[in-house]
Design an enzyme around this catalytic site. Structure first.
Site, PDB file in Angstrom:
ATOM      1  N   CYS A  97      20.398  46.065  82.610  1.00  0.00           N
ATOM      2  CA  CYS A  97      20.070  45.670  81.092  1.00  0.00           C
ATOM      3  C   CYS A  97      18.544  45.786  80.776  1.00  0.00           C
ATOM      4  O   CYS A  97      17.830  45.746  81.684  1.00  0.00           O
ATOM      5  CB  CYS A  97      20.493  44.115  80.937  1.00  0.00           C
ATOM      6  SG  CYS A  97      20.343  43.731  79.234  1.00  0.00           S
ATOM      7  N   HIS A 202      22.203  41.134  72.767  1.00  0.00           N
ATOM      8  CA  HIS A 202      21.789  42.362  72.685  1.00  0.00           C
ATOM      9  C   HIS A 202      21.474  42.540  71.133  1.00  0.00           C
ATOM     10  O   HIS A 202      21.943  42.148  70.157  1.00  0.00           O
ATOM     11  CB  HIS A 202      22.820  43.366  73.241  1.00  0.00           C
ATOM     12  CG  HIS A 202      23.002  43.401  74.585  1.00  0.00           C
ATOM     13  ND1 HIS A 202      24.318  43.537  75.419  1.00  0.00           N
ATOM     14  CD2 HIS A 202      22.319  42.891  75.676  1.00  0.00           C
ATOM     15  CE1 HIS A 202      24.042  43.627  76.659  1.00  0.00           C
ATOM     16  NE2 HIS A 202      22.840  43.288  76.815  1.00  0.00           N
ATOM     17  N   PHE A 203      20.417  43.554  71.014  1.00  0.00           N
ATOM     18  CA  PHE A 203      20.355  43.907  69.628  1.00  0.00           C
ATOM     19  C   PHE A 203      19.335  45.164  69.446  1.00  0.00           C
ATOM     20  O   PHE A 203      19.034  45.811  70.398  1.00  0.00           O
ATOM     21  CB  PHE A 203      19.259  42.654  69.137  1.00  0.00           C
ATOM     22  CG  PHE A 203      18.059  42.818  69.870  1.00  0.00           C
ATOM     23  CD1 PHE A 203      16.874  43.549  69.414  1.00  0.00           C
ATOM     24  CD2 PHE A 203      17.621  41.830  70.618  1.00  0.00           C
ATOM     25  CE1 PHE A 203      15.765  43.476  70.061  1.00  0.00           C
ATOM     26  CE2 PHE A 203      16.434  41.841  71.624  1.00  0.00           C
ATOM     27  CZ  PHE A 203      15.304  42.519  71.090  1.00  0.00           C
ATOM     28  N   LEU A 204      19.088  45.368  68.105  1.00  0.00           N
ATOM     29  CA  LEU A 204      18.350  46.485  67.707  1.00  0.00           C
ATOM     30  C   LEU A 204      17.688  46.076  66.676  1.00  0.00           C
ATOM     31  O   LEU A 204      17.981  45.476  65.661  1.00  0.00           O
ATOM     32  CB  LEU A 204      19.247  47.739  67.046  1.00  0.00           C
ATOM     33  CG  LEU A 204      18.638  49.021  66.749  1.00  0.00           C
ATOM     34  CD1 LEU A 204      19.625  50.177  66.766  1.00  0.00           C
ATOM     35  CD2 LEU A 204      18.087  49.041  65.447  1.00  0.00           C
ATOM     36  N   GLU A 205      16.107  46.299  66.620  1.00  0.00           N
ATOM     37  CA  GLU A 205      15.333  45.413  65.698  1.00  0.00           C
ATOM     38  C   GLU A 205      14.246  46.465  65.087  1.00  0.00           C
ATOM     39  O   GLU A 205      13.693  47.130  65.994  1.00  0.00           O
ATOM     40  CB  GLU A 205      14.480  44.326  66.455  1.00  0.00           C
ATOM     41  CG  GLU A 205      14.010  43.546  65.684  1.00  0.00           C
ATOM     42  CD  GLU A 205      13.509  42.196  66.205  1.00  0.00           C
ATOM     43  OE1 GLU A 205      14.418  41.191  65.946  1.00  0.00           O
ATOM     44  OE2 GLU A 205      12.445  41.969  66.821  1.00  0.00           O
ATOM     45  N   SER A 383       8.193  41.400  69.068  1.00  0.00           N
ATOM     46  CA  SER A 383       8.167  41.548  70.488  1.00  0.00           C
ATOM     47  C   SER A 383       6.605  41.839  70.833  1.00  0.00           C
ATOM     48  O   SER A 383       5.794  41.741  70.057  1.00  0.00           O
ATOM     49  CB  SER A 383       8.877  43.000  70.642  1.00  0.00           C
ATOM     50  OG  SER A 383      10.005  43.079  70.395  1.00  0.00           O
ATOM     51  N   HIS A 402      10.342  39.075  81.253  1.00  0.00           N
ATOM     52  CA  HIS A 402      11.200  40.035  80.565  1.00  0.00           C
ATOM     53  C   HIS A 402      11.786  39.675  79.039  1.00  0.00           C
ATOM     54  O   HIS A 402      12.438  40.173  78.486  1.00  0.00           O
ATOM     55  CB  HIS A 402      12.661  40.313  81.234  1.00  0.00           C
ATOM     56  CG  HIS A 402      13.714  39.243  80.964  1.00  0.00           C
ATOM     57  ND1 HIS A 402      13.578  37.770  80.872  1.00  0.00           N
ATOM     58  CD2 HIS A 402      15.190  39.549  80.654  1.00  0.00           C
ATOM     59  CE1 HIS A 402      14.864  37.458  80.701  1.00  0.00           C
ATOM     60  NE2 HIS A 402      15.519  38.264  80.437  1.00  0.00           N
ATOM     61  N   GLY A 403      11.448  38.450  78.752  1.00  0.00           N
ATOM     62  CA  GLY A 403      11.707  37.976  77.110  1.00  0.00           C
ATOM     63  C   GLY A 403      11.057  36.767  77.007  1.00  0.00           C
ATOM     64  O   GLY A 403      10.412  36.071  77.846  1.00  0.00           O
TER      65      GLY A 403
END
Lengths: 479, 170
Positions: A97, A202-205, A383, A402-403
């Protein structure tokens, strides 16, 4: 057994070696983050990992650490190749991931007033959510190629350019992949999911570079204020889950043979120098390569969608891969231990590689400043881009956070968001969000996560990676 | 109706479930998993899948059982409305030595078959899962449960019957 933490300095907490622990544990956290790290449960998991054979120096937890199963999320542990083990649960279900950041030639101004259309187009064109299928159905033969070649397979099929491989961790291809080590079930699950985002977190930003902290590193990464970027978070889909589950079952079944007393069955493992250990690594490499091919295809689809929705040529859009990092993985890497350079198997479960300037694994353009470290926040938070450090290389086996890390469970978040319209709240802040799953927006509400700025500040101040740029979210699609 | 409740686990989803006897407990767990994933009343019993799993102990048997059920959905796109379970006697020699039927896939075979494993599984379960193929237009997905874990796994007998606890990856 309750665990007492000893404060080493402002950002480090020691779990002294006791009972069956082979090494002490170290948590990287501020007082505030420590409170949000799952209390005793998180710390106990760091101590549990310290029970594993061949663990070197410390069992580590990064600033975004929280209660997982087996290993904590944000856990890092390195193992001696002769005496040590590999643990499928220590890598996680979603093998490789990871995150990928793309930069464009556009600015936020260029998409003003067209953002909703752009997000809708991405939501339509990029497969996401439960049971979604990708743009290709792989033949058995093609799928084996994907598992061995990773991103390079996708590029050879026309999904992206050869230059993308250079700015992907490990070139988007892990060596030692053997499709024969992957079960028929895993292969079957992988056949039609390539190029899909998945569900859950999960995403797309779509993001915009808001602030630069390190102009030299930002210039090396090709990032400038106001620039439009895209962050993708996805992994190896059902194939990776099946590989983890298959080998976890196998290792639990044979756990008795090792004569180990493990505090948690989810830590089941096999010696690195055993047939079963090697077979898992060969299967894990296949899943890692699948994940890289997946993110490569997601990027390509994103690029096409941008071009179509905005009526731009590839050159005008200029979408380019800044970097791609994995954050669920076990890798053979070299580190200085007691004055010698030693090859170790580093498990990063919810942790990002943070290699220092000059490291040979980095592309030439980034070598003077260090590896780009990509840290996504919660939905709407944007981010960070950081750079790898010498300190991380020496202290944390080249690892950082990682986040943001969850602070509320999904059930808590669903309860806490009752009566609220999360999508509308985000829209009021100028962020357009579309989600495939009905409950996703509530489960993933911003308050469910730790404060991204705090996590990144601790990673920066503790020297695990240094801040380069902050990106603000404009639009997001979720599975 | 079988009973269950969810408990908080930061990253994932914990389930507590109850049963009159061990088989009933396993049926409660199966119900919980699919009830959490989808709106069960919309799932019809059109087809049944039969399978056998084995395990080193009760807990291992439960994980292997739920793994098979999740695979029906994640691997085969089959939603389970109801699952009937028969559990073999722990000490009975015939259930110990009888090899389990081979399921699809190399990894899966390893996970579920007694075969020539060095430690013979002590527990065996026969299941009949009734449901229908997932149809996105008719079945609303709530939470996708992606895997079941061994972390904090527990099965125990209480004065009223049996209780179980499992943490799932979502």
């Amino acid at each position: 057994m309750s665990i007492t933490l000893q404060k080493l300095d402002e950002h480090r907490w020691l779990i002294p070696q006791s009972g069956g622990m082979r090494v002490p544990g170290i948590l990287y956290a501020s007082e505030r983050l420590l409170k949000e790290a799952g209390g005793q449960e998180g710390a106990r998991q760091v101590a549990n990992v310290a029970h594993l054979p061949g663990i070197v120096r410390h069992s580590l937890a990064m600033p975004d650490m929280h209660w997982g199963y087996g290993f904590p999320i944000g856990g890092v542990a390195a193992f001696d190749l002769d005496q040590g083990i590999v643990s499928p649960g220590g890598v996680g279900y979603d093998i490789n991931c990871g995150c990928r950041l793309m930069a464009t030639r556009l600015t936020a101004e260029d998409v003003r007033g067209r953002l909703a259309d752009l997000v809708a187009a991405l939501f339509r064109d990029v497969p996401s959510g439960v049971g979604s299928r990708g743009p290709v159905k792989l033949s058995a033969k093609e799928e084996r190629k994907v598992l061995v070649e990773g991103s390079a397979w996708a590029v050879a099929q026309g999904y992206g350019a050869a230059g993308d491989l250079e700015t992907t961790e490990d070139g988007g291809r892990m060596a030692g992949a053997d499709p024969d080590a992957v079960s028929d079930r895993a292969l079957e699950r992988g056949r039609d999911q390539l190029g899909t985002l998945g569900s859950g977190n999960h995403f797309l930003e779509i993001e915009v570079v808001e602030e630069i902290f390190d102009p030299v590193a930002a210039a090396a990464f090709g990032l400038a204020p106001g620039q439009l970027c895209v962050m993708i978070h996805s992994g190896s889909r059902g194939l990776g889950y099946q590989v983890c589950d298959d080998y976890l079952a196998r290792m639990v079944k044979h756990a008795g043979e090792l004569g180990l007393k493990l505090p948690d069955r989810q830590l089941a493992c096999a010696p690195l120098a055993s047939g079963r250990g090697r077979e898992y690594l060969a299967a894990m490499a296949c899943a890692a390569n699948y994940a890289w091919a997946n993110r490569q295809m997601l990027m390509h689809r994103t690029r096409e969608t941008f071009e179509k929705a905005l009526g731009l040529s590839p050159r005008e859009l200029g979408m380019r891969l800044v970097y791609d990092v994995c954050h669920n993985i076990a890798k053979m890497e070299e580190f200085p231990v007691e004055g010698r350079t030693v090859r170790l198997c580093v498990h990063r479960k919810g942790a990002t590689r943070s290699f220092p300037p000059g490291h040979p694994a980095l592309p030439a353009a980034y070598r003077p400043v260090g590896q780009p470290v990509l840290i996504p926040g919660d939905m709407g938070a944007g981010s960070y881009v950081l750079a790898g450090t010498e300190h991380a290389y020496a202290e944390t086996f080249g690892s950082t956070c990682h986040g943001a890390g969850r602070v509320m469970s999904r059930t808590q978040a669903t309860k806490a968001s009752r009566g609220r319209a999360i999508g509308r709240e985000l829209a009021d802040r100028g962020i357009v969000v579309m989600a495939a799953g009905k409950g996703t927006l509530r489960e993933e509400m911003p308050e469910a996560y730790k404060d991204l700025d705090e996590v990144v500040d601790v990673a920066d101040r503790a020297g695990l990676s240094r801040k380069v740029a902050r990106l603000r979210a404009l639009g997001c699609i979720k599975g | 109706m079988p009973r269950y409740e969810v408990f908080d686990h930061t990253a994932d989803l914990g389930i507590l479930f109850e049963g009159r006897d061990l088989a009933d407990l396993f049926e409660s767990a199966a119900f919980a998993v699919f009830d959490l994933m989808t709106e069960l009343p919309a799932v019809e019993e059109r087809r049944t899948h039969r399978f056998v799993v084995t395990g080193g102990d009760r807990e291992d048997l439960l994980v292997n059982f739920l793994r098979e059920l999740l695979y029906l959905f994640n691997g085969r796109g089959f939603l389970v409305r109801r699952c009937a379970v028969r559990i073999g006697d722990a000490g009975a020699p015939e259930t110990r030595s009888r090899p389990a039927p081979v399921a699809a896939g190399r990894g899966a075979v390893e996970a579920v078959s007694a075969g020539s494993a060095p430690v013979p599984p002590q527990w065996r379960l026969e299941a009949e899962a009734a449901g229908e193929p997932f149809a996105p237009d008719r079945h609303r997905m709530k939470t996708e449960i992606k895997a079941v874990t061994y972390h904090g796994l527990e099965i125990r007998e209480t004065p009223a019957g049996w209780r179980g606890r499992i943490v799932c990856d979502v």
